[in-house]
Scaffold this active site. Structure first.
Site, mmCIF file in Angstrom:
data_model
loop_
_atom_site.group_PDB
_atom_site.id
_atom_site.type_symbol
_atom_site.label_atom_id
_atom_site.label_comp_id
_atom_site.label_asym_id
_atom_site.label_seq_id
_atom_site.Cartn_x
_atom_site.Cartn_y
_atom_site.Cartn_z
ATOM 1 N N LYS A 2 -54.238 13.292 -18.323
ATOM 2 C CA LYS A 2 -54.354 14.011 -17.062
ATOM 3 C C LYS A 2 -52.986 14.501 -16.615
ATOM 4 C CE LYS A 2 -58.284 11.359 -15.214
ATOM 5 N NZ LYS A 2 -59.220 12.471 -14.989
ATOM 6 N N ARG B 259 -68.914 8.745 -19.261
ATOM 7 C CA ARG B 259 -70.261 8.893 -19.837
ATOM 8 C C ARG B 259 -70.408 8.072 -21.126
ATOM 9 N NH1 ARG B 259 -69.256 15.198 -20.073
ATOM 10 N NH2 ARG B 259 -68.103 14.484 -18.239
#
Length: 520
Positions: free
Chosen positions: A291, A365
């Site tokens: 990130k 996920r």
């Protein structure tokens, strides 16, 4: 903070001996000079009449004010009087859901001001009275708002003054009858669960690790005979075949684990449970797909889904809600190092399906999909996962509503209804087959991320492939669970939505409230 009822009618506050009397009053009525002469107008009591005498010049301006603090009011035992303008708000009774939502938001703003004001005055005891004291829904909303606003997170402040919790030790609610007592007990149980949720979410990543989550889950079980906890360690997860789950934590020195909590509150312990799966990524660097540094400190909140599940389980044990619930914390830390999983890797999930990794920053996920497959063994009535899953949720819905995707219209509708009734809203999004194509992979059964696709919906489509024939719903809470850029800003959402749903579900046996058929 101790909460109790105080038996005094709204207009007979003379006997209230608290440090501060907090009275909700319509200022337009209070400062209306002509109201006393109007036929049928309720006479203003002496303690309110005094305000009119000492502030006649303020009548016009005060009627538009939000608050008014007065010290040493004659005919009043309380040391201070804090008036809060109701602005002719309704009592939540017999109003539309939207009107009730606006009233709850107004109460939340007022409660925040009240608690900060009482803290500033170092008030130890306060009595709150409202003209709507006989409206159960209104008073319950007011209680929830005051308790929520009283929360403080100062565990790491070293200054003695900064370490102090809210100054209020005793809060009295002025009532005429005792119907509110069960609501007080419930409000306190809810407050404890929400506070645990917010505490966990606000903790930094060097404290709240996957192992810390496991310890919290075990501590909850030790406090209640209705709750049992099993912690699956990393070796067990690997042996079971949770290839996607384990991969996420490979680059971290913190061992991955999966706490599983079983709450048996229904009279029939074999009644199918509702499974809640919370994403608990205790810190998310993005892994190899790193990130950008600005704002990365917000990634301590990537475990808000797991924190919410933990808080819900605590409140369920306190309320002894007659429902069976399994809470799973899908927890790991996503860090980059030589052992971390990479873009291009192909992982085998517990379901046997393979996943090509496009982005290691789409890691939530991966732990959720294996946890969903694991949950199938319990033959649940429904599976609900809760996750700070996508930045796309914030783009789509901001901080006002959680994103909801489901393979069951009945389950989706029930969650939306629970969100409306609790002012913890969710908005249903489609996961039609049309949205599945971006997940197609040339090398594996699917990719873990799409490109040039609606990110929130694509993430929901990915998870839908692991729901099987079980009614399932996914709540994306990236924008609702905390406030970006603000420290200690965990909101505990969607705690209220889930508790409202579980309460409604416990009141309707599964045989009379089917959550299927599955649509997708």
């Amino acid at each position: 903070m101790k909460i109790e009822t105080y038996h005094i009618p709204f207009f007979n506050a003379d006997s209230c001996s608290a440090d501060c009397l907090v009275a909700f009053v319509d200022f337009a009525w209070l400062f209306d000079a002509t109201s006393q002469s109007q036929a049928g107008e309720i006479p203003k009591p002496s303690w309110l009449a005094h305000i009119l005498n000492v502030t006649p010049s303020l009548s016009a301006s005060c009627s538009e004010s939000k608050h008014l603090l007065i010290s040493e009011v004659p005919n009043l035992k309380a040391s201070r009087l804090l008036l809060v303008n109701t602005n002719k708000s309704n009592s939540i009774a017999n109003c539309t859901p939207d009107e009730a939502h606006k009233t709850r938001n107004m109460l939340a703003r007022q409660a925040t001001f009240i608690c900060s004001q009482l803290d500033e005055l170092n008030v130890k005891s306060a009595c709150v009275m409202s003209p709507f004291a006989n409206c159960q829904a209104y008073m319950q909303a007011l209680l929830d708002a005051l308790l929520f606003a009283s929360y403080r997170f100062k565990a790491f402040k070293t200054s003695p003054n900064a370490q102090k919790p809210t100054s209020i030790k005793r809060l009295s609610i002025a009532v005429e009858q005792d119907e509110l007592k069960p609501d007080i007990a419930r409000a306190l149980a809810v407050h404890e669960g929400k506070s645990l949720t917010r505490d966990l979410a606000n903790l930094p990543g060097n404290i709240c690790t996957p192992s810390y989550f496991a310890e919290c889950a075990e501590a909850l079980a030790s406090d209640s005979s209705l709750l049992t906890t099993e912690v699956l360690d990393e070796a067990t997860l690997k042996e079971m075949g949770m290839g996607a789950y384990v991969a996420v934590g490979q680059g971290s020195e913190q061992p991955t684990c999966m706490p599983v909590m079983h709450y048996k509150g229904a009279a029939d312990s074999d009644l199918p449970s509702i499974v809640l799966i919370g994403k608990g990524i205790t810190f998310d660097t993005g892994g190899i797909t790193l990130k950008k540094p600005p704002g990365m400190q917000n990634m301590i909140y990537d475990m808000c889904g797991g924190a919410t599940v933990m808080g819900i389980m605590k409140t369920l044990t306190a309320l002894r809600l007659p429902v069976n619930v399994t809470g799973i914390i899908a927890t790991a830390e996503n860090m980059p190092d030589g052992k971390a999983f990479r873009p291009g890797d192909i992982l085998t999930t517990l379901s046997g399906q393979t996943v090509e990794i496009i982005s290691t920053d789409a890691e939530g996920r991966l732990v959720l999909c294996d946890a969903m497959t694991y949950a199938q063994q319990f033959n649940p009535a429904a599976i609900i996962d809760i996750a700070t899953l996508t930045g796309a949720h914030i783009v789509s819905l901001g901080s006002h509503a959680s994103g909801l995707m489901s393979n069951s219209q009945a389950l989706s509708s029930a969650l939306v209804e629970a969100g409306e009734s609790s002012s913890d809203r969710a908005w249903a999004m489609p996961i039609w087959d049309d949205y599945q194509e971006p997940l197609d992979s040339f090398a594996a059964d699917m990719r873990n991320s799409g490109s040039h696709s609606p990110g929130m919906i694509t993430a929901g489509c990915f998870l839908s492939r692991f729901a099987g024939n079980t009614p399932w719903a996914h709540l994306d809470i990236a924008g609702t669970s905390f406030q970006y850029g603000k420290g200690n800003s965990a909101t505990a959402r969607p705690f209220s939505l889930l508790l409202a749903f579980l309460t409604q579900y416990s009141e309707k046996p599964d045989s009379t409230w089917p959550l299927s058929p599955v649509l997708y």
